[in-house]
Write an enzyme that holds these catalytic residues in place. Sequence first.
Site, mmCIF file in Angstrom:
data_model
loop_
_atom_site.group_PDB
_atom_site.id
_atom_site.type_symbol
_atom_site.label_atom_id
_atom_site.label_comp_id
_atom_site.label_asym_id
_atom_site.label_seq_id
_atom_site.Cartn_x
_atom_site.Cartn_y
_atom_site.Cartn_z
ATOM 1 C CG ASP A 44 -2.234 1.081 1.135
ATOM 2 O OD1 ASP A 44 -3.210 0.706 1.146
ATOM 3 O OD2 ASP A 44 -1.755 2.143 0.985
ATOM 4 C CG ASN A 66 -12.118 -0.299 3.961
ATOM 5 O OD1 ASN A 66 -12.584 -0.870 5.123
ATOM 6 N ND2 ASN A 66 -11.024 0.167 3.944
ATOM 7 C CD GLN A 98 -14.715 -0.704 -2.671
ATOM 8 O OE1 GLN A 98 -16.078 -0.682 -2.072
ATOM 9 N NE2 GLN A 98 -14.153 -1.255 -3.371
ATOM 10 C CB SER A 99 -10.780 5.441 -1.551
ATOM 11 O OG SER A 99 -9.537 4.673 -1.352
ATOM 12 C CB VAL A 100 -9.173 1.575 -4.847
ATOM 13 C CG1 VAL A 100 -9.014 1.066 -6.534
ATOM 14 C CG2 VAL A 100 -8.214 2.840 -4.802
ATOM 15 C CG HIS A 157 -8.616 -2.953 -2.188
ATOM 16 N ND1 HIS A 157 -9.756 -2.270 -2.802
ATOM 17 C CD2 HIS A 157 -8.548 -2.354 -0.998
ATOM 18 C CE1 HIS A 157 -9.993 -1.379 -2.274
ATOM 19 N NE2 HIS A 157 -9.426 -1.011 -1.181
ATOM 20 C CB ILE A 158 -7.858 -8.596 1.010
ATOM 21 C CG1 ILE A 158 -9.219 -9.397 0.421
ATOM 22 C CG2 ILE A 158 -7.854 -9.016 2.491
ATOM 23 C CD1 ILE A 158 -8.927 -10.882 0.444
ATOM 24 C CG HIS A 159 -6.858 -2.806 3.339
ATOM 25 N ND1 HIS A 159 -6.138 -1.465 2.941
ATOM 26 C CD2 HIS A 159 -8.113 -2.508 2.806
ATOM 27 C CE1 HIS A 159 -6.767 -0.928 2.305
ATOM 28 N NE2 HIS A 159 -8.054 -1.031 2.125
HETATM 29 P P1 AMP Z 1 -9.650 1.411 0.143
HETATM 30 O O1 AMP Z 1 -9.753 2.899 0.816
HETATM 31 O O2 AMP Z 1 -10.078 0.399 1.085
HETATM 32 O O3 AMP Z 1 -10.292 1.579 -1.292
HETATM 33 O O4 AMP Z 1 -8.257 1.232 0.025
HETATM 34 C C1 AMP Z 1 -7.524 1.699 -1.265
HETATM 35 C C2 AMP Z 1 -5.961 1.662 -0.791
HETATM 36 O O5 AMP Z 1 -5.190 1.899 -1.941
HETATM 37 C C3 AMP Z 1 -5.716 2.650 0.111
HETATM 38 O O6 AMP Z 1 -5.118 2.177 1.491
HETATM 39 C C4 AMP Z 1 -4.493 3.427 -0.607
HETATM 40 O O7 AMP Z 1 -3.484 3.945 0.335
HETATM 41 C C5 AMP Z 1 -4.003 2.428 -1.674
HETATM 42 N N1 AMP Z 1 -3.583 3.015 -2.857
HETATM 43 C C6 AMP Z 1 -4.111 4.129 -3.473
HETATM 44 N N2 AMP Z 1 -3.119 4.081 -4.392
HETATM 45 C C7 AMP Z 1 -2.107 3.381 -4.569
HETATM 46 C C8 AMP Z 1 -0.920 3.014 -5.294
HETATM 47 N N3 AMP Z 1 -0.818 3.734 -6.477
HETATM 48 N N4 AMP Z 1 -0.392 1.903 -5.018
HETATM 49 C C9 AMP Z 1 -0.620 1.222 -3.805
HETATM 50 N N5 AMP Z 1 -1.620 1.531 -3.025
HETATM 51 C C10 AMP Z 1 -2.316 2.461 -3.458
#
Ligand code: AMP
Length: 111
Positions: free
Chosen positions: A28, A84, A91-93, A97-99
Site C-alpha cells: 500500500d 472496505n 472504500q476509495s478504490v 482488495h483485501i488489506h
Molecule cells: P480502500 O480505501 O479500502 O479502497 O483502500 C485503497 C487503498 O489503496 C488505500 O489504502 C490507498 O493507500 C491505496 N492506494 C492508492 N493508490 C495506490 C497506489 N498507487 N499504489 C498502492 N496503493 C495505493
Amino acid sequence: MTLFQKIIDKEIPADIIFEDDLSLVFKDINPQAPVHLLIIPKKPMVKVSDASEEDKELLGHLMWVAGEVARQIGVEDTFRLVVNNGAKAGQSVFHVHIHLLSGRPFSWPPG
Ligand code: AMP
C-alpha cells in the site's frame, strides 16, 4: 478504469510482492501499519457485494493468497485482513482488495 487495473496492466508501477494467474499483491502506498499489503483479483470486481456465485472460488483464492504471503514474509502469527465495501465503509478504490496489516498491535472494535 481504476488505479488498480492500471497496476494489473503494469501501466503504473507498484511494489509487487506476489503474483499468480488470478491475483496480485503489492505494498500500500500509504501504509497504516509497518506491513500493509493489498491483495487484489486480476478480474475486475467493483466490490465484494457485487460478486456473483461464480466468483466464490476466486474470493476464496484471495484469502488463501493472504495466508500464503503472510507465511512467506514471516507474519503468519499476527495480521489483520480488512475489506472496505462501499464509500461509507472507507472504500476509495472500486476494485476489490483485501488489506493485510501487520507489524503492530491491533485494537478491537475497529474504527
Ligand atoms: P480502500 O480505501 O479500502 O479502497 O483502500 C485503497 C487503498 O489503496 C488505500 O489504502 C490507498 O493507500 C491505496 N492506494 C492508492 N493508490 C495506490 C497506489 N498507487 N499504489 C498502492 N496503493 C495505493
